[in-house]
Design a protein around this motif. Structure first.
Motif, short mmCIF file in Angstrom:
data_model
loop_
_atom_site.label_atom_id
_atom_site.label_comp_id
_atom_site.label_asym_id
_atom_site.label_seq_id
_atom_site.Cartn_x
_atom_site.Cartn_y
_atom_site.Cartn_z
N LYS A 293 0.96 -1.35 0.05
CA LYS A 293 0.00 0.18 -0.15
C LYS A 293 0.96 1.43 -0.06
O LYS A 293 0.51 2.23 -0.69
N GLU A 294 1.87 1.18 0.77
CA GLU A 294 2.93 2.29 0.72
C GLU A 294 3.54 2.56 -0.61
O GLU A 294 3.81 3.70 -1.03
N ASN A 295 3.95 1.52 -1.00
CA ASN A 295 4.65 1.72 -2.46
C ASN A 295 3.74 1.99 -3.40
O ASN A 295 3.82 2.89 -4.35
N ASP A 296 2.49 1.99 -3.33
CA ASP A 296 1.31 2.54 -4.30
C ASP A 296 1.02 3.89 -4.04
O ASP A 296 0.87 4.72 -5.00
N GLY A 297 1.26 4.53 -2.86
CA GLY A 297 1.15 5.87 -2.60
C GLY A 297 2.39 6.69 -2.40
O GLY A 297 2.17 7.69 -1.61
N ILE A 298 3.58 6.26 -2.65
CA ILE A 298 4.79 6.84 -2.56
C ILE A 298 4.77 8.30 -2.69
O ILE A 298 4.90 9.32 -2.14
N THR A 299 4.62 8.48 -3.94
CA THR A 299 4.70 9.90 -4.62
C THR A 299 3.41 10.69 -4.37
O THR A 299 3.43 11.94 -4.21
N LYS A 300 2.23 10.01 -3.93
CA LYS A 300 1.00 10.86 -3.27
C LYS A 300 1.23 11.64 -2.03
O LYS A 300 1.02 12.59 -1.65
N ASP A 301 2.09 10.92 -1.20
CA ASP A 301 2.33 11.38 0.03
C ASP A 301 3.61 12.45 0.03
O ASP A 301 3.59 13.11 1.09
N PHE A 302 4.35 12.30 -0.69
CA PHE A 302 5.65 13.19 -0.83
C PHE A 302 5.45 14.39 -0.49
O PHE A 302 5.65 15.28 0.18
N LEU A 303 4.49 15.22 -1.58
CA LEU A 303 4.32 16.54 -1.62
C LEU A 303 3.51 17.23 -0.23
O LEU A 303 3.86 18.22 0.31
N PRO A 304 2.42 16.39 0.10
CA PRO A 304 1.91 16.71 1.30
C PRO A 304 2.60 16.68 2.40
O PRO A 304 2.84 17.67 3.38
N PHE A 305 3.40 15.83 2.91
CA PHE A 305 4.47 15.74 3.86
C PHE A 305 5.38 16.67 3.58
O PHE A 305 5.93 17.50 4.70
N MET A 306 6.01 17.34 2.52
CA MET A 306 6.81 18.32 2.40
C MET A 306 6.12 19.54 2.64
O MET A 306 6.75 20.65 3.50
N LYS A 307 5.07 19.86 2.46
CA LYS A 307 4.22 21.08 2.45
C LYS A 307 3.96 21.10 4.15
O LYS A 307 4.09 22.20 4.88
N SER A 308 3.62 19.96 4.87
CA SER A 308 3.51 20.07 6.28
C SER A 308 4.79 20.53 7.12
O SER A 308 4.61 21.13 8.09
N LEU A 309 6.02 19.98 6.64
CA LEU A 309 6.95 20.41 7.23
C LEU A 309 7.51 21.63 6.97
O LEU A 309 7.88 22.62 8.04
N PHE A 310 7.18 22.24 5.99
CA PHE A 310 7.56 23.71 5.61
C PHE A 310 6.65 24.74 6.48
O PHE A 310 6.95 25.72 6.63
N CYS A 311 5.34 24.05 6.88
CA CYS A 311 4.41 25.12 7.29
C CYS A 311 4.54 24.90 9.07
O CYS A 311 3.84 25.25 9.82
N ASN A 312 5.67 23.97 9.44
CA ASN A 312 5.78 23.74 10.84
C ASN A 312 6.76 24.72 11.39
O ASN A 312 7.93 24.74 10.95
N PRO A 313 6.39 25.69 12.21
CA PRO A 313 7.39 26.82 12.49
C PRO A 313 8.46 26.41 13.13
O PRO A 313 9.63 26.82 13.25
N VAL A 314 8.17 25.29 14.33
CA VAL A 314 9.49 24.78 15.29
C VAL A 314 10.23 24.15 14.25
O VAL A 314 11.64 24.38 14.59
#
Length: 665
Positions: A293-314
């Motif tokens: 399941k993770e392999n099927d959604g690898i690229t789908k999660d990458f950008l949301p994770f990056m956005k979440s990290l960049f919006c994390n002030p700490v």
């Protein structure tokens, strides 16, 4: 009964494989940090071997980070989807290949030739003060065909490319090794296992520094030249140690370390967490579905994770702190041997040995106490942020004491002082000739220093006005030196004059302070890194750590050695000069400016890093960390495990980016 025995056998087999992996990954950490600390300790030798400026040596050193950048984020994010032990094994083998490539120039180049006025037939005295003689070594402004042949080749490119390949090979070891332990070890055993890996990450630099100290004391062309005829010693700035020999040893160690990983399985049953064979089987099937399941959604999660990290002030503020502080510490650790050489008059071999002895044990103890402190007092993330900030600031204040542990410039007539022993303006070529040697027909750019009986050094025996000599090799003594004004017979011996007992005491104070500073900073490192790991969501942790490593490399690991090396070059008082007139490595620096750069720039960078640190402390008062208990100020049990995981990651990250090492020391 038979079924129970089968279950126990299965469990023992899995545990033993996990422990085999633990032993293998510990050896991998030893080998990679051995290579890293050795390479960084040999920067000065490489600079002299290829006669290149410090800025270019900094670029060669930064090529390791460039190689690491090619894969770090993708390995951190995608690596857990593949056969991790084999990927680690391939990485170790690639590191071995990189080390071997780095050593190739020694076998492809001619023997090392250092600049010297003592050439040709010694019985002719042509290298001494001779009013009727001619200059033996005169730089040529219009290169002839013969001169062109002697121009240095680009053999240093082998070292650069090999270092880059070594960086590529190192990439999967830390993230994949730690994630493998986390996935298959008991929660209560994971910190212990990671502690073994941490130990390997400290043992490696220790062995690397000892190996570097030994090789730096052995002449580069040992076995092919008669060392009894050498006129230089390891303390001379023209000396080049057998840097290639240690790199070959590192290559062999890395290749041997790779072998066990190819015999380890892709997955294991969770250590001690299965009660019967059916649960083992069901858990394995569940994991296989999850991986698919993770392999099927690898690229789908990458950008949301990056956005979440960049919006994390700490997280972003911590990233900024890391980049600024790594700029400071990378420069300090990479160039610490050169600083000890130039400031305190020690050889490369002595400098490397002293740095390892005084700095590595406190770093190891600091990490150990930092982890125990986090576990025993059950420190929360917000408390950890304050502890890390305060301890780091105490170390920062202590750091300023280094500015008082100084030695004077080496007194070299015509460069740092006049021929009468008076201080003069520090400009290259300023008053190289004097009345006492004006008619000696001396080369004015050749660095072949001698120490006069008056305690003053001269660029060469000729410039000291010496007319005769006795002995050969290092035992040469020059007499009748017109520029050396002493009662009785004026004489000189090879090499710069010693800086004296007071300077040796200053070095001891500097090393003791460095030891204390290393302990305090490493004590604050684990609480600080825990803030990084706990301020991001569990599913983003792997990517967050990878992005952190990526950022520190691209904004600190690569540029810092280059610009710092260029600044050091600006303090050079005399460059090596060869027959074609081309410049080589720097022979002597203006120690006051060198000290101000080496100590002052890191101090300024560290001072700036406390501005975002204050903002983190303010934000954490109101910021709720992912997974933090909303009803109490304590961190849940799982956070304790994460904190311990952070222990190892911090250790390895620091070893990769410091050198002394911490690591790359």
């Amino acid at each position: 009964m038979g079924e129970t025995e089968k279950i126990e056998t299965h469990r023992i087999r899995c545990v033993s494989k996990l422990k085999m992996f633990l032993l293998a990954i510990t050896c991998a950490f030893i080998s990679k940090t051995l290579s890293g600390s050795y390479m960084n300790s040999m920067l000065t030798q490489i600079e002299r071997q290829f006669n290149i400026p410090t800025s270019l040596v900094g670029f060669i050193n930064g090529s390791f980070e460039i190689g690491n950048l090619f894969l770090i984020i993708f390995v951190s994010y995608f690596g857990t989807k593949f056969h991790r032990p084999r990927m680690i094994g391939v990485g170790c083998a690639v590191m071995g290949l990189g080390c071997f490539l780095q050593s190739l120039p020694h076998f492809l180049m001619d023997r090392y030739e250092y600049e010297s006025t003592v050439v040709g037939n010694l019985s002719s005295n042509s290298f001494l003060c001779n009013e009727n003689g001619t200059q033996i070594f005169r730089p040529t402004e219009d290169p002839s065909a013969e001169c062109v042949k002697e121009v240095k080749s680009l053999m240093w490119v082998y070292v650069l490319v090999g270092n880059m390949i070594r960086g590529i090979g190192e990439t999967p070891i830390m993230p994949l090794g730690i994630s493998y332990i986390e996935d298959f070890a008991k929660s209560e055993n994971s910190p212990l296992y990671i502690g073994f890996v941490e130990t390997g990450a400290i043992i490696g630099p220790l062995f690397g520094l000892l190996l570097a100290s030994f090789c730096a004391n052995v002449y580069v062309d040992i076995g092919s030249v008669n060392t009894d005829e050498l006129t230089i010693t390891p303390i001379d700035t023209r000396w080049v140690g057998a840097w290639w020999f240690g790199i070959l040893i590192c290559a062999g160690v890395n290749v041997l370390t790779a072998i066990p990983f190819f015999f380890l399985p892709k997955t294991l049953a969770k250590e001690g967490s299965k009660d019967n064979a059916d649960i083992v089987k069901n858990d394995k099937e569940e994991k296989q579905k999850e991986v698919k399941k993770e392999n099927d959604g690898i690229t789908k999660d990458f950008l949301p994770f990056m956005k979440s990290l960049f919006c994390n002030p700490v997280y972003m503020l911590f990233l900024l702190i890391s980049v600024v502080q790594f700029n400071a510490f990378i420069n300090m650790m990479f160039f610490m041997p050169k600083y000890v050489e130039q400031q305190y008059g020690k050889s490369t071999s002595e400098a490397i040995f002293l740095i390892g002895i005084y700095n590595l044990p406190p770093i190891c103890i600091g990490y150990l106490f930092g982890g125990l402190m986090m576990k025993k007092f059950k420190i929360t993330v917000k408390q950890a942020a304050h502890i890390a900030c305060y301890l780091s600031f105490i170390d920062f204040l202590l750091y300023f004491s280094c500015f008082f542990m100084v030695c004077d410039n080496s007194s070299v007539a015509g460069i740092t002082t006049g021929y009468k022993g008076m201080q003069q303006d520090l400009h290259i070529g300023n008053a190289i000739l004097d009345d006492c040697n004006m008619d000696c027909n001396c080369p004015t750019k050749t660095w072949d220093p001698v120490c006069g009986s008056n305690g003053l050094s001269y660029m060469s025996a000729c410039l000291a006005g010496c007319e005769t000599f006795v002995g050969t090799g290092l035992n040469m003594v020059f007499h009748n030196c017109s520029c050396i004004q002493t009662l009785g017979n004026s004489s000189a011996v090879l090499g710069l004059c010693d800086k004296g007992h007071d300077c040796s005491m200053m070095l001891q104070y500097f090393l003791i302070l460095s030891s204390i500073s290393s302990f305090i900073y490493s004590l604050s490192a684990i609480p600080g890194y825990m803030v990084l790991l706990r301020c991001i969501k569990p599913e983003e942790k792997s990517l967050g750590v990878g992005l952190h490593a990526f950022s520190t490399r691209i904004f600190a690991g690569i540029p810092a050695p280059i610009y710092f090396g260029a600044l050091m070059d600006s303090t050079c008082l005399h460059w090596a000069t060869f027959k074609c007139g081309e410049s080589g490595a720097c022979r002597i620096y203006e120690s006051t400016n060198f000290r101000h750069l080496y100590l002052g720039l890191p101090a300024a960078l560290r001072g700036l890093s406390y501005i975002p640190a204050i903002f983190i402390l303010i934000i954490l008062r109101k910021y709720r960390l992912p997974g933090e208990n909303t009803t109490s100020g304590t961190v849940p049990a799982e956070a304790k495990v994460t904190g311990n995981e952070g222990q190892e990651m911090d250790q390895t990250c620091k070893i990769l980016n410091n050198n002394v090492l911490n690591t790359k020391m």
